[in-house]
Design an enzyme around this catalytic site. Structure first.
Site, mmCIF file in Angstrom:
data_model
loop_
_atom_site.group_PDB
_atom_site.id
_atom_site.type_symbol
_atom_site.label_atom_id
_atom_site.label_comp_id
_atom_site.label_asym_id
_atom_site.label_seq_id
_atom_site.Cartn_x
_atom_site.Cartn_y
_atom_site.Cartn_z
ATOM 1 N N LYS A 56 -9.242 5.393 2.358
ATOM 2 C CA LYS A 56 -10.240 6.342 2.832
ATOM 3 C C LYS A 56 -10.777 7.262 1.731
ATOM 4 O O LYS A 56 -11.724 6.911 1.050
ATOM 5 C CB LYS A 56 -9.690 7.130 4.022
ATOM 6 C CG LYS A 56 -9.356 6.231 5.217
ATOM 7 C CD LYS A 56 -8.991 7.018 6.444
ATOM 8 C CE LYS A 56 -8.535 6.134 7.591
ATOM 9 N NZ LYS A 56 -9.571 5.252 8.147
ATOM 10 N N ASP A 72 2.665 6.101 4.546
ATOM 11 C CA ASP A 72 1.302 5.652 4.777
ATOM 12 C C ASP A 72 0.393 6.877 4.772
ATOM 13 O O ASP A 72 0.301 7.619 5.743
ATOM 14 C CB ASP A 72 1.215 4.923 6.123
ATOM 15 C CG ASP A 72 -0.187 4.394 6.403
ATOM 16 O OD1 ASP A 72 -1.143 4.818 5.715
ATOM 17 O OD2 ASP A 72 -0.336 3.580 7.321
ATOM 18 N N TYR A 117 -0.013 3.881 13.220
ATOM 19 C CA TYR A 117 -0.818 2.680 12.991
ATOM 20 C C TYR A 117 -0.946 2.467 11.495
ATOM 21 O O TYR A 117 -1.330 3.376 10.755
ATOM 22 C CB TYR A 117 -2.211 2.847 13.614
ATOM 23 C CG TYR A 117 -3.138 1.693 13.359
ATOM 24 C CD1 TYR A 117 -2.936 0.465 13.993
ATOM 25 C CD2 TYR A 117 -4.219 1.819 12.504
ATOM 26 C CE1 TYR A 117 -3.783 -0.607 13.764
ATOM 27 C CE2 TYR A 117 -5.085 0.760 12.266
ATOM 28 C CZ TYR A 117 -4.862 -0.454 12.904
ATOM 29 O OH TYR A 117 -5.704 -1.511 12.671
#
Length: 430
Positions: free
Chosen positions: A271, A238, A143
């Site tokens: 994050k 990612d 994702y």
């Protein structure tokens, strides 16, 4: 009188679609009523009814120091007094960029944005602009945010183009997206043989956190890097979830130790680099990043990019995690926790496979670790749902879905880990 979780959920559903602002929070996968969090401190969150939980979500990864770390709070409070947002450059943006680049040698420059979705979307546009090609490759179960081109599922055949997994995404938008099975070298090689001349990039989570915890094998990653290099395709890592979470240099630093000369071409972060504030980034070599406006033809912009309060939060967090022994202690706590879960499952006669890296972990009700998304789907979802609620009842907050990784923070103490293992031992017997 304080509202209950059920009352708040009923109220929320009247004004917010599904009662939540991000779907997984609604508990649809596990059933029951979501907990509405009132406050947090250290390794704990407290719901609207005052119940305390040991937190293994950590805001889905950013809270690597735990909630309310004094150094981070101090930095944020000072920054807030100076101003919330300027829409103009600040010195702190430079400081944060310098700190990130110091820790991630594969990048020469980095662009700050406000979310992981924005960073991944921008990285794709950059890859297409830098190569002059249109096709992108992603892997089933990975994702990368909710950008249209990435909301796809695999087609019916080998190395086929994706189909939209969300209403509102036109077929034309995803016709250039090729979806492959994770850790499948044969599919990877076929995709390159069919499409390499048109491929702009391959985007991958080196350790998938959205099919629980599944890491790319070294042979798979080695071959992926070889094929990208051979055909001039950009390899996009990612690391929104893994960046500064599994190791100080991210997942790419782990693969660099196992694969000589390994490095991605573009990296995406989020994050941890924001410490809990909305902040993300993407970066790469200078020649690639020079394609971005205002230097090059690839446009990307953001009103809140480099926000002064968010950068203060992120910079304070990055400075704390560089202290000696930080990752050794974090990894030790995480390993004790997953080993304890596995031990409790074995004692209960329940098949469970576990894995972890740094402060990120996963567990499956299965006899062995899955290597791809179909294997994850074959694990025991119903047992997971029962276990989730049994742990929640015992004051342990795990991700409310089989497909999400978990996170340990530096604030989790040995007694928190022990309490979690004790709760698991009871839950697995129920």
């Amino acid at each position: 009188m304080t509202s209950t979780n059920a009352q708040l959920f009923e109220r929320a559903q009247r004004v917010i679609p599904g009662g939540v602002n991000s779907p997984v929070r609604a508990f649809r996968a596990v059933g029951g009523t979501p907990r509405f969090i009132a406050r947090a401190q250290g390794p704990y969150i407290f719901d609207a009814e005052g119940k305390r939980y040991i937190d293994y979500i950590g805001s889905w990864g950013p809270m690597i120091l735990g909630h309310g770390h004094p150094a981070v709070l101090d930095a944020v409070q000072k920054a807030a007094l100076e101003g919330f947002s300027f829409g103009a450059p600040t010195e702190r943006e430079i400081e944060l960029a310098e700190e990130i680049l110091k820790l991630v040698p594969s990048m020469d420059q980095v662009r700050l944005v406000s979310s992981g979705t924005e960073a991944a979307m921008s990285a794709l546009r950059l890859a297409r602009g830098a190569t002059g090609r249109n096709k992108i490759v992603k892997f089933e179960g990975c994702y990368h945010g909710h950008a249209d081109a990435l909301l796809v599922k695999a087609g019916s055949g080998l190395a086929t183009f994706g189909n939209p997994t969300s209403a509102g995404v036109p077929d034309d938008v995803v016709k250039h997206t090729v979806v492959l099975e994770y850790n499948n070298v044969a599919q990877l090689e076929e995709a390159f043989s069919l499409h390499a001349v048109d491929m702009a990039c391959v985007m991958i989570e080196p350790i998938c956190g959205n099919m629980n915890f599944v890491r790319a094998s070294v042979p798979f990653m080695t071959r992926l890097r070889e094929l990208c290099t051979k055909h001039g395709v950009l390899l996009v890592f990612d690391e929104v979830m893994t960046g500064f979470r599994v190791a100080l240099g991210g997942a790419q630093s782990l693969y660099a130790k196992l694969i000589p000369g390994f490095a991605p071409d573009i990296s995406v972060f989020g994050k941890v680099i924001g410490g809990g504030m909305p902040l993300a980034a993407f970066g790469g070599r200078r020649a690639v990043m020079a394609q971005l406006a205002p230097l090059g033809p690839v446009y990307q912009a953001g009103t809140l990019s480099g926000n002064p309060v968010a950068t203060a939060c992120g910079l304070a967090t990055l400075r704390e995690i560089q202290k000696p022994g930080f990752y050794e202690a974090l990894a030790t706590s995480t390993r004790k926790m997953v080993d304890g879960l596995a031990g409790a499952a074995k004692a209960a006669g329940v098949p469970m496979a576990t894995d972890c890296e740094g402060g990120m972990f996963g567990f499956f009700f299965a006899s062995e670790l899955p290597q791809n998304y179909p294997a994850v789907l074959a694990t025991d979802k119903e047992r997971f749902n029962r276990f989730f609620h049994a742990m929640l009842d015992r004051g342990v907050y795990l991700a409310p879905a089989l497909y999400e990784a978990g996170f340990v923070s530096a604030a989790h103490r040995p007694d928190d880990i022990a309490a979690t293992i004790d709760a698991a031992a009871q839950a697995l017997q129920s």
